[in-house]
Motif scaffolding. Structure first.
Motif, mmCIF file in Angstrom:
data_model
loop_
_atom_site.group_PDB
_atom_site.id
_atom_site.type_symbol
_atom_site.label_atom_id
_atom_site.label_comp_id
_atom_site.label_asym_id
_atom_site.label_seq_id
_atom_site.Cartn_x
_atom_site.Cartn_y
_atom_site.Cartn_z
ATOM 1 N N LEU A 1 0.832 -1.211 0.000
ATOM 2 C CA LEU A 1 0.000 0.000 0.000
ATOM 3 C C LEU A 1 0.864 1.257 0.000
ATOM 4 O O LEU A 1 0.558 2.239 -0.699
ATOM 5 N N LEU A 2 1.940 1.237 0.759
ATOM 6 C CA LEU A 2 2.869 2.364 0.760
ATOM 7 C C LEU A 2 3.511 2.529 -0.617
ATOM 8 O O LEU A 2 3.697 3.651 -1.098
ATOM 9 N N TRP A 3 3.804 1.419 -1.268
ATOM 10 C CA TRP A 3 4.350 1.437 -2.631
ATOM 11 C C TRP A 3 3.362 2.122 -3.566
ATOM 12 O O TRP A 3 3.751 2.959 -4.389
ATOM 13 N N LEU A 4 2.085 1.810 -3.443
ATOM 14 C CA LEU A 4 1.062 2.437 -4.278
ATOM 15 C C LEU A 4 1.001 3.946 -4.044
ATOM 16 O O LEU A 4 0.959 4.734 -4.993
ATOM 17 N N ILE A 5 1.029 4.361 -2.793
ATOM 18 C CA ILE A 5 0.971 5.791 -2.470
ATOM 19 C C ILE A 5 2.193 6.525 -3.022
ATOM 20 O O ILE A 5 2.070 7.607 -3.610
ATOM 21 N N ILE A 6 3.368 5.941 -2.851
ATOM 22 C CA ILE A 6 4.587 6.580 -3.333
ATOM 23 C C ILE A 6 4.592 6.636 -4.857
ATOM 24 O O ILE A 6 5.039 7.631 -5.451
ATOM 25 N N THR A 7 4.080 5.612 -5.520
ATOM 26 C CA THR A 7 4.013 5.619 -6.978
ATOM 27 C C THR A 7 3.077 6.712 -7.472
ATOM 28 O O THR A 7 3.383 7.403 -8.456
ATOM 29 N N ILE A 8 1.942 6.899 -6.811
ATOM 30 C CA ILE A 8 1.028 7.978 -7.184
ATOM 31 C C ILE A 8 1.702 9.334 -6.991
ATOM 32 O O ILE A 8 1.597 10.224 -7.845
ATOM 33 N N ASP A 9 2.429 9.491 -5.882
ATOM 34 C CA ASP A 9 3.160 10.732 -5.643
ATOM 35 C C ASP A 9 4.208 10.959 -6.727
ATOM 36 O O ASP A 9 4.384 12.080 -7.208
ATOM 37 N N LEU A 10 4.883 9.913 -7.147
ATOM 38 C CA LEU A 10 5.891 10.023 -8.196
ATOM 39 C C LEU A 10 5.256 10.450 -9.519
ATOM 40 O O LEU A 10 5.822 11.269 -10.250
ATOM 41 N N VAL A 11 4.076 9.942 -9.814
ATOM 42 C CA VAL A 11 3.372 10.342 -11.040
ATOM 43 C C VAL A 11 3.014 11.830 -10.980
ATOM 44 O O VAL A 11 3.171 12.559 -11.965
ATOM 45 N N VAL A 12 2.568 12.298 -9.825
ATOM 46 C CA VAL A 12 2.235 13.722 -9.668
ATOM 47 C C VAL A 12 3.491 14.575 -9.834
ATOM 48 O O VAL A 12 3.461 15.619 -10.500
ATOM 49 N N ILE A 13 4.603 14.144 -9.265
ATOM 50 C CA ILE A 13 5.860 14.878 -9.396
ATOM 51 C C ILE A 13 6.274 14.956 -10.859
ATOM 52 O O ILE A 13 6.642 16.030 -11.360
ATOM 53 N N LEU A 14 6.214 13.842 -11.561
ATOM 54 C CA LEU A 14 6.586 13.840 -12.977
ATOM 55 C C LEU A 14 5.660 14.726 -13.802
ATOM 56 O O LEU A 14 6.106 15.408 -14.729
ATOM 57 N N ARG A 15 4.389 14.749 -13.459
ATOM 58 C CA ARG A 15 3.442 15.623 -14.162
ATOM 59 C C ARG A 15 3.812 17.087 -13.957
ATOM 60 O O ARG A 15 3.799 17.875 -14.903
ATOM 61 N N HIS A 16 4.169 17.453 -12.742
ATOM 62 C CA HIS A 16 4.559 18.838 -12.462
ATOM 63 C C HIS A 16 5.866 19.198 -13.171
ATOM 64 O O HIS A 16 6.011 20.329 -13.652
ATOM 65 N N ILE A 17 6.786 18.261 -13.243
ATOM 66 C CA ILE A 17 8.040 18.523 -13.942
ATOM 67 C C ILE A 17 7.770 18.750 -15.423
ATOM 68 O O ILE A 17 8.332 19.653 -16.045
ATOM 69 N N ARG A 18 6.889 17.947 -16.001
ATOM 70 C CA ARG A 18 6.589 18.081 -17.431
ATOM 71 C C ARG A 18 5.829 19.358 -17.747
ATOM 72 O O ARG A 18 5.910 19.862 -18.860
ATOM 73 N N GLN A 19 5.086 19.899 -16.786
ATOM 74 C CA GLN A 19 4.360 21.141 -17.014
ATOM 75 C C GLN A 19 5.311 22.319 -17.145
ATOM 76 O O GLN A 19 4.976 23.313 -17.764
ATOM 77 N N GLY A 20 6.464 22.219 -16.567
ATOM 78 C CA GLY A 20 7.450 23.284 -16.665
ATOM 79 C C GLY A 20 7.195 24.376 -15.649
ATOM 80 O O GLY A 20 6.238 24.351 -14.876
ATOM 81 N N PRO A 21 8.065 25.382 -15.670
ATOM 82 C CA PRO A 21 7.913 26.476 -14.719
ATOM 83 C C PRO A 21 6.689 27.321 -15.053
ATOM 84 O O PRO A 21 6.326 27.482 -16.214
ATOM 85 N N HIS A 22 6.074 27.840 -14.048
ATOM 86 C CA HIS A 22 4.908 28.697 -14.222
ATOM 87 C C HIS A 22 5.332 30.146 -14.073
ATOM 88 O O HIS A 22 6.319 30.468 -13.418
ATOM 89 N N TYR A 23 4.566 31.016 -14.674
ATOM 90 C CA TYR A 23 4.885 32.441 -14.632
ATOM 91 C C TYR A 23 4.822 32.959 -13.201
ATOM 92 O O TYR A 23 3.848 32.746 -12.496
ATOM 93 N N GLN A 24 5.868 33.620 -12.800
ATOM 94 C CA GLN A 24 5.927 34.266 -11.494
ATOM 95 C C GLN A 24 6.297 35.723 -11.750
ATOM 96 O O GLN A 24 7.348 35.994 -12.317
ATOM 97 N N PRO A 25 5.443 36.659 -11.372
ATOM 98 C CA PRO A 25 5.792 38.056 -11.614
ATOM 99 C C PRO A 25 7.037 38.451 -10.827
ATOM 100 O O PRO A 25 7.282 37.967 -9.729
ATOM 101 N N GLY A 26 7.826 39.355 -11.403
ATOM 102 C CA GLY A 26 9.052 39.807 -10.772
ATOM 103 C C GLY A 26 8.791 40.862 -9.709
ATOM 104 O O GLY A 26 7.649 41.231 -9.412
ATOM 105 N N ARG A 27 9.867 41.373 -9.153
ATOM 106 C CA ARG A 27 9.755 42.366 -8.094
ATOM 107 C C ARG A 27 9.212 43.691 -8.614
ATOM 108 O O ARG A 27 8.691 44.500 -7.851
ATOM 109 N N ASP A 28 9.364 43.956 -9.912
ATOM 110 C CA ASP A 28 8.901 45.224 -10.453
ATOM 111 C C ASP A 28 7.395 45.242 -10.717
ATOM 112 O O ASP A 28 6.826 46.282 -11.031
#
Length: 72
Positions: A34-61
């Protein structure tokens, strides 16, 4: 870092599941599975976020957005 920690977790849970199954401890093998299943789901979410790339963050100005005013 979270990606590598998840990979490390998958390795250990796979090992734990197999070791407990061979040792005849089905309860512990199920817990590791069960822990393996949870960690695998977390790994899929991490990979999805990595593939989405960086998101726009406004600068200090860029000034912060004004909060909406509550009109009575």
């Amino acid at each position: 870092m979270r990606f590598w920690l998840s990979v490390w977790g998958v390795v250990w849970t796979v090992f734990g599941t197999a070791a407990f199954a061979v040792a005849g401890r089905p309860g512990w093998a199920l817990a590791c599975g069960l822990l393996w299943l949870i960690i695998t789901i977390d790994l899929v979410v991490i990979l999805r976020h990595i593939r989405q790339g960086p998101h726009y963050q406004p600068g200090r100005d860029i000034p912060p957005y004004q909060p909406p005013r509550n009109s009575p």
